[in-house]
Design an enzyme around this catalytic site. Structure first.
Site, mmCIF file in Angstrom:
data_model
loop_
_atom_site.group_PDB
_atom_site.id
_atom_site.type_symbol
_atom_site.label_atom_id
_atom_site.label_comp_id
_atom_site.label_asym_id
_atom_site.label_seq_id
_atom_site.Cartn_x
_atom_site.Cartn_y
_atom_site.Cartn_z
ATOM 1 N N THR A 181 0.857 -1.181 0.000
ATOM 2 C CA THR A 181 0.000 0.000 0.000
ATOM 3 C C THR A 181 0.889 1.226 0.000
ATOM 4 O O THR A 181 1.900 1.267 0.708
ATOM 5 C CB THR A 181 -0.922 0.005 1.231
ATOM 6 O OG1 THR A 181 -1.765 -1.135 1.148
ATOM 7 C CG2 THR A 181 -1.802 1.244 1.259
ATOM 8 N N PHE A 207 1.183 5.085 0.898
ATOM 9 C CA PHE A 207 0.569 6.080 1.771
ATOM 10 C C PHE A 207 1.148 7.454 1.445
ATOM 11 O O PHE A 207 2.290 7.562 0.976
ATOM 12 C CB PHE A 207 0.909 5.768 3.235
ATOM 13 C CG PHE A 207 0.224 4.550 3.786
ATOM 14 C CD1 PHE A 207 -0.996 4.649 4.444
ATOM 15 C CD2 PHE A 207 0.802 3.291 3.658
ATOM 16 C CE1 PHE A 207 -1.626 3.531 4.964
ATOM 17 C CE2 PHE A 207 0.178 2.167 4.178
ATOM 18 C CZ PHE A 207 -1.043 2.291 4.832
#
Ligand code: ISJ
Length: 672
Positions: A279, A281
């Site tokens: 992921t 961020f």
């Protein structure tokens, strides 16, 4: 078959010892990296990322790994992690003084132990802050509101996941609020299935987690019998809820940290469908924070286009023409005007750099609306230049590693110096390389060496393998010639350079000379160039007769990509319509190459001119144009020369050359 417990135990002890050693060595490496950072901090021009150095490190790793039977992809992966950590470690040290550090408050969505909180802590550890308070919120929107209200210094939000794709809500928050992206973090999401202490996997009937985590583990969940998927606001929040419900039939998908911190049992690990689940961020602030120009950066943009044919292609063309590599492009419908879109684009580079600033200005005029969301350190380096750029080099959309954009002047940390034996080529020094076209006899090469040494030559040239246009012309003495050249070099105290024609000759020739030359005819011999890339020996690469400068640099790139960074470029004349000289010496190549690359550039006026009388004036012009050196052909008895006699300089010519060079180099403040 059951393993023998003794052998198993002994092997595991060995593994444990080895692991401790690995940790110790890593700590030692990172200490050295911190020292490099300190050196870079004092030398304000040195960027953190040094592609050339990383290529060299990679080549050394691959060589050692191959010798020990380790796989190359595995080796690359391990080194990639280490290099990325090394660069991060340097950021706080190079960027700012600890005095500027302060305590900050950062908001994220979720509760402690969520992937967001773990990733935020990881990122903050590399920033110049005295400490950070992390605050969890239920919704993305809550985090942004707290940031806007001044309760937080930063918001830390996920923007995309490698399995689930873009996180639409965060994209929307970015466009609805005037916020600035100031950093990013790519987090490897490791999902586990957590249950109450003592719970068994086959008891589980409900799995709860954040919807994104449920999607990422869908394949695994399908393999469990009849489980209900229950969306929860957060992964760690789902873990926490197990303690409240106290029902062993309910499990949660979360990080291992979230499970352990709450005393839960880990029922299964590595349950995401893809092995790599990452992921990305963003760290978001109210004000922009331009990253240090020495940090590799990325810039995020959002723009809207008129609904005309070709507008997107034109917009992307502007970025492409500026050499700005796109790392992400996404479109989102504009709710107020159906079937019109906003485009989110990330490009490599810093908006403060002149070439990107120019491209953005042009892009702004080609768009309906353009907003720069921020320039920030580029951490999502899926394709590490030093690690995976090699194939891209063949079709170069991105700047070459040995070349930087022709405009503006390269922000490179000084120029590269190539050591040939004890002689340094590049970085302001001037080096004269001279000697006969071919080694013909012991007397000839010894006398030739003394003659050029007396005229100020520092490196002795002499051909042993001659690439002749006609197969009936003198082909050189081969290895005997190499031995004689070596002897003459030793006798007169000069390192030597000789031409290599095929990779088969490398093992026989390389150990006996200080530099290998690739002739103009072989500039396109990529098999040879690749092999030379694996050597620890400087390479003098001549420009092909019909090669453009870009092609020339790509040939150099073959050597650099193999790990050998010691390349000297040589302009030797190109084919044009002009027949008055053997070739046309392209002196513009000297300043242009210097703008395009950090490699030393020398000139060979002998082959371009083809006749003695022209060599000295062209040589002087090359020095005046800023060449780092010259390579000329000279012969003690030119009338008897077995090859290229018309262009061989005499003793007197060498003296005239030396006399002409002195005032030119002195006027440039260059040592000779
Ligand atoms: C440590 C350095 O900084 C960076 C990290 C490197 C490494 O870890 O080996 C190599 C080159 C740089 O990109 C350095 O410049 O030597």
């Amino acid at each position: 078959m059951h393993p023998n417990p003794d052998t198993l135990g002994a092997a595991r002890t060995l593994i444990d010892e080895t692991d401790r050693e690995i940790i110790r060595l890593l700590a030692r490496r990172f200490d050295a990296v911190r020292s490099v950072a300190q050196a870079k901090a004092t030398d304000g021009d040195r960027p953190i990322l040094d592609n050339d150095r990383e290529r060299g490190v990679l080549a050394a790793w691959l060589r050692d790994a191959e010798a020990l039977g380790l796989s190359a992809p595995f080796t690359r992966r391990v080194l990639k992690e280490i290099l990325s950590h090394s660069r991060r470690l340097q950021e706080p040290l190079v960027e700012g003084s600890p005095a500027s550090a302060r305590r900050i408050t950062v908001g994220y969505q979720g509760v402690p132990g969520s992937h967001s909180s773990l990733a935020a802590a990881h990122l903050l550890a590399t920033r110049s802050v005295r400490g950070a308070d992390l605050r969890g919120y239920a919704l993305f929107q809550d985090v942004v509101e707290a940031l806007q209200a001044g309760t937080l210094d930063y918001a830390f939000l996920p923007i995309e996941n490698s399995i689930g794709g873009a996180i639409a809500d965060v994209n929307r928050l970015l466009i609805d609020n005037t916020l600035h992206i100031v950093d990013e973090e790519v987090w490897e999401v490791d999902q586990v299935l957590a249950g109450l202490p003592g719970a068994a996997l086959d008891q589980v009937r409900t799995v709860r987690s954040h919807p994104a985590a449920l999607v990422q583990c869908e394949g695994y969940l399908r393999g469990l019998e009849e489980v209900v998927r229950q969306p929860w606001f957060d992964t760690a929040g789902a873990a926490e809820s197990l303690l409240e419900d106290r029902d062993p039939a309910i499990a949660a998908i979360c990080s291992e940290e979230a499970a352990r911190a709450r005393g839960l049992d880990v029922l299964a690990t590595g349950i995401a469908d893809q092995e790599r689940n990452e992921t990305r961020f963003l760290l978001i602030a109210r004000e922009p924070e331009g990253p240090d120009p020495r940090v590799p950066a990325k810039t995020s943009l959002v723009f809207r286009l008129n609904h005309h044919e070709g507008t997107l292609a034109r917009a992307l063309g502007i970025l492409s023409a500026a050499g700005a590599n796109l790392t992400r492009i996404e479109s989102r419908p504009l709710p107020a005007t159906p079937w019109e879109y906003l485009f989110f684009v990330d490009v490599e580079g810093n908006q403060a750099s002149p070439h990107l600033a120019r491209a953005l200005k042009e892009l702004r005029s080609a768009c309906n609306h353009l907003r720069v969301l921020g320039s920030y350190p580029h951490r999502a380096r899926g394709a590490e230049p030093a690690m995976e750029q090699v194939p891209a080099v063949l079709e170069p959309p991105a700047p070459l590693s040995c070349a930087v954009e022709p405009e503006p002047a390269p922000p490179r940390p000084g120029r590269v110096r190539v050591n040939v034996g004890p002689i340094q080529v590049g970085e302001g020094a001037f080096v004269l390389m001279a000697g006969p076209c071919a080694v013909e006899s012991r007397d000839q090469i010894l006398e030739g060496a003394r003659m050029v040494r007396a005229a100020g030559a520092a490196i002795l040239r002499g051909g042993a393998f001659k690439p002749r246009t006609s197969p009936y012309a003198f082909q050189g003495l081969g290895l005997e010639g190499v031995a004689l050249l070596k002897e003459a070099g030793r006798e007169t105290g000069m390192p030597t350079v000789t031409e290599i024609l095929t990779q088969e000759d490398i093992p026989d020739v390389a150990p006996h000379v200080d530099m290998l030359q690739v002739g103009a005819r072989n500039m396109h011999n990529f098999a040879l160039l690749k092999e030379l890339g694996r050597l620890d020996k400087p390479i003098l690469l001549k420009r092909g007769m019909s090669a453009t400068l870009k092609e020339f640099l790509l040939a150099a790139e073959y050597i650099l990509a193999g790990g050998n960074q010691r390349v000297i470029l040589c302009e030797r004349g190109i084919r044009t319509f002009e027949t008055a000289t053997r070739a046309t010496l392209d002196l513009s190549a000297v300043p242009v190459l210097k703008r395009m690359t950090h490699l030393p550039v020398i000139v060979d006026p002998s082959h371009a001119a083809g006749e003695r009388e022209l060599v000295v004036p062209l040589a002087l012009a090359a020095a005046a144009a800023g060449a780092d050196g010259l390579i000329v052909e000279a012969h003690p008895w030119p009338e008897t020369a077995l090859c290229d006699k018309a262009q061989a300089l005499t003793r007197e010519d060498m003296a005239a050359l030396a006399a002409g060079l002195r005032p030119i180099l002195a006027s440039q403040g260059r040592a000779w």
